[in-house]
Design a protein around this motif. Sequence first.
Motif, PDB file in Angstrom:
ATOM      1  N   PHE A   1      -7.232  -2.988   2.138  1.00  0.00           N
ATOM      2  CA  PHE A   1      -6.547  -4.003   2.931  1.00  0.00           C
ATOM      3  C   PHE A   1      -6.657  -3.791   4.433  1.00  0.00           C
ATOM      4  CE2 PHE A   1      -3.826  -4.068  -1.041  1.00  0.00           C
ATOM      5  CZ  PHE A   1      -4.492  -5.152  -1.579  1.00  0.00           C
ATOM      6  N   LYS A   2      -7.392  -2.746   4.854  1.00  0.00           N
ATOM      7  CA  LYS A   2      -7.601  -2.434   6.275  1.00  0.00           C
ATOM      8  C   LYS A   2      -6.276  -2.220   7.014  1.00  0.00           C
ATOM      9  CE  LYS A   2     -12.052  -4.794   6.521  1.00  0.00           C
ATOM     10  NZ  LYS A   2     -12.315  -4.749   5.123  1.00  0.00           N
ATOM     11  N   TRP A   3      -5.371  -1.489   6.341  1.00  0.00           N
ATOM     12  CA  TRP A   3      -4.086  -1.159   6.944  1.00  0.00           C
ATOM     13  C   TRP A   3      -4.252  -0.002   7.905  1.00  0.00           C
ATOM     14  CZ3 TRP A   3      -1.070  -1.092   1.686  1.00  0.00           C
ATOM     15  CH2 TRP A   3      -0.780  -2.409   1.315  1.00  0.00           C
ATOM     16  N   THR A   4      -3.375   0.086   8.901  1.00  0.00           N
ATOM     17  CA  THR A   4      -3.392   1.203   9.848  1.00  0.00           C
ATOM     18  C   THR A   4      -2.724   2.424   9.223  1.00  0.00           C
ATOM     19  OG1 THR A   4      -1.245   0.661  10.810  1.00  0.00           O
ATOM     20  CG2 THR A   4      -3.190  -0.417  11.781  1.00  0.00           C
ATOM     21  N   ALA A   5      -2.928   3.568   9.851  1.00  0.00           N
ATOM     22  CA  ALA A   5      -2.287   4.802   9.364  1.00  0.00           C
ATOM     23  C   ALA A   5      -0.769   4.666   9.422  1.00  0.00           C
ATOM     24  CB  ALA A   5      -2.762   5.990  10.201  1.00  0.00           C
ATOM     25  N   GLU A   6      -0.258   4.006  10.460  1.00  0.00           N
ATOM     26  CA  GLU A   6       1.189   3.817  10.594  1.00  0.00           C
ATOM     27  C   GLU A   6       1.738   2.953   9.451  1.00  0.00           C
ATOM     28  OE1 GLU A   6      -0.956   3.178  13.208  1.00  0.00           O
ATOM     29  OE2 GLU A   6      -0.583   5.075  14.222  1.00  0.00           O
ATOM     30  N   GLU A   7       0.992   1.921   9.074  1.00  0.00           N
ATOM     31  CA  GLU A   7       1.432   1.068   7.964  1.00  0.00           C
ATOM     32  C   GLU A   7       1.459   1.856   6.658  1.00  0.00           C
ATOM     33  OE1 GLU A   7       0.037  -3.409   9.240  1.00  0.00           O
ATOM     34  OE2 GLU A   7      -1.526  -1.972   8.664  1.00  0.00           O
ATOM     35  N   VAL A   8       0.451   2.668   6.444  1.00  0.00           N
ATOM     36  CA  VAL A   8       0.383   3.467   5.215  1.00  0.00           C
ATOM     37  C   VAL A   8       1.504   4.503   5.175  1.00  0.00           C
ATOM     38  CG1 VAL A   8      -1.028   5.120   3.917  1.00  0.00           C
ATOM     39  CG2 VAL A   8      -2.079   3.082   4.882  1.00  0.00           C
ATOM     40  N   GLU A   9       1.823   5.089   6.327  1.00  0.00           N
ATOM     41  CA  GLU A   9       2.914   6.077   6.384  1.00  0.00           C
ATOM     42  C   GLU A   9       4.259   5.446   6.062  1.00  0.00           C
ATOM     43  OE1 GLU A   9       2.677   7.965  10.189  1.00  0.00           O
ATOM     44  OE2 GLU A   9       0.850   9.046   9.674  1.00  0.00           O
ATOM     45  N   SER A  10       4.394   4.139   6.297  1.00  0.00           N
ATOM     46  CA  SER A  10       5.664   3.468   6.011  1.00  0.00           C
ATOM     47  C   SER A  10       5.834   3.143   4.526  1.00  0.00           C
ATOM     48  CB  SER A  10       5.771   2.171   6.830  1.00  0.00           C
ATOM     49  OG  SER A  10       4.908   1.173   6.312  1.00  0.00           O
ATOM     50  N   LEU A  11       4.753   3.247   3.762  1.00  0.00           N
ATOM     51  CA  LEU A  11       4.813   2.927   2.336  1.00  0.00           C
ATOM     52  C   LEU A  11       5.486   4.041   1.538  1.00  0.00           C
ATOM     53  CD1 LEU A  11       1.206   1.545   1.765  1.00  0.00           C
ATOM     54  CD2 LEU A  11       3.301   0.235   2.155  1.00  0.00           C
ATOM     55  N   ILE A  12       6.142   3.645   0.470  1.00  0.00           N
ATOM     56  CA  ILE A  12       6.755   4.588  -0.458  1.00  0.00           C
ATOM     57  C   ILE A  12       5.706   4.953  -1.499  1.00  0.00           C
ATOM     58  CG2 ILE A  12       8.636   4.910  -2.134  1.00  0.00           C
ATOM     59  CD1 ILE A  12       9.573   4.384   0.796  1.00  0.00           C
ATOM     60  N   SER A  13       5.509   6.241  -1.747  1.00  0.00           N
ATOM     61  CA  SER A  13       4.555   6.658  -2.776  1.00  0.00           C
ATOM     62  C   SER A  13       5.020   6.199  -4.148  1.00  0.00           C
ATOM     63  CB  SER A  13       4.402   8.185  -2.786  1.00  0.00           C
ATOM     64  OG  SER A  13       3.592   8.606  -1.732  1.00  0.00           O
ATOM     65  N   PRO A  14       4.070   5.783  -4.987  1.00  0.00           N
ATOM     66  CA  PRO A  14       4.457   5.409  -6.353  1.00  0.00           C
ATOM     67  C   PRO A  14       5.102   6.585  -7.082  1.00  0.00           C
ATOM     68  CG  PRO A  14       2.183   4.771  -5.884  1.00  0.00           C
ATOM     69  CD  PRO A  14       2.655   5.619  -4.744  1.00  0.00           C
ATOM     70  N   LYS A  15       6.110   6.281  -7.895  1.00  0.00           N
ATOM     71  CA  LYS A  15       6.742   7.313  -8.717  1.00  0.00           C
ATOM     72  C   LYS A  15       5.829   7.611  -9.898  1.00  0.00           C
ATOM     73  CE  LYS A  15      11.326   5.732  -7.466  1.00  0.00           C
ATOM     74  NZ  LYS A  15      12.518   5.039  -7.879  1.00  0.00           N
ATOM     75  N   ASN A  16       6.091   8.724 -10.597  1.00  0.00           N
ATOM     76  CA  ASN A  16       5.293   9.067 -11.774  1.00  0.00           C
ATOM     77  C   ASN A  16       5.307   7.912 -12.766  1.00  0.00           C
ATOM     78  OD1 ASN A  16       4.747  11.579 -10.761  1.00  0.00           O
ATOM     79  ND2 ASN A  16       6.394  12.580 -11.872  1.00  0.00           N
ATOM     80  N   GLY A  17       4.141   7.480 -13.160  1.00  0.00           N
ATOM     81  CA  GLY A  17       4.014   6.413 -14.142  1.00  0.00           C
ATOM     82  C   GLY A  17       4.208   5.004 -13.599  1.00  0.00           C
ATOM     83  N   GLU A  18       4.463   4.875 -12.301  1.00  0.00           N
ATOM     84  CA  GLU A  18       4.668   3.551 -11.711  1.00  0.00           C
ATOM     85  C   GLU A  18       3.329   2.824 -11.580  1.00  0.00           C
ATOM     86  OE1 GLU A  18       6.938   1.503  -7.919  1.00  0.00           O
ATOM     87  OE2 GLU A  18       6.792   3.667  -8.035  1.00  0.00           O
ATOM     88  N   ILE A  19       3.347   1.533 -11.792  1.00  0.00           N
ATOM     89  CA  ILE A  19       2.122   0.743 -11.805  1.00  0.00           C
ATOM     90  C   ILE A  19       2.070  -0.178 -10.589  1.00  0.00           C
ATOM     91  CG2 ILE A  19       0.857  -1.029 -13.071  1.00  0.00           C
ATOM     92  CD1 ILE A  19       2.086   0.086 -15.627  1.00  0.00           C
TER      93      ILE A  19
END
Length: 88
Positions: free
Chosen positions: A31-49
């Motif tokens: 999606f050509k997101w910036t590093a700052e945008e990616v840092e704001s994302l929550i990592s998927p939990k185990n088994g999350e889709i």
Amino acid sequence: MEQICESGSDNLNIVIISHGLTIRIILMRLFKWTAEEVESLISPKNGEIRILELGHEGKYSLALHHDDKTLEKWGLSPQMILDQKQRA
């Protein structure tokens, strides 16, 4: 990913099982997101889709299977959510 998409197959499904950071990096590239945008994302939990699907314009989107509330919960900004809707 782009090379796989250009293969011409209409029946191609890909499953990626990985760590949260790797998934976020894949989304960043796609999606050509910036590093700052990616840092704001929550990592998927185990088994999350997270489901990406090819939209009508030939671009992948998270918005085809996930609603705004879910995307917001994952840390996408309003602009990122709008972009996902436009891709759908």
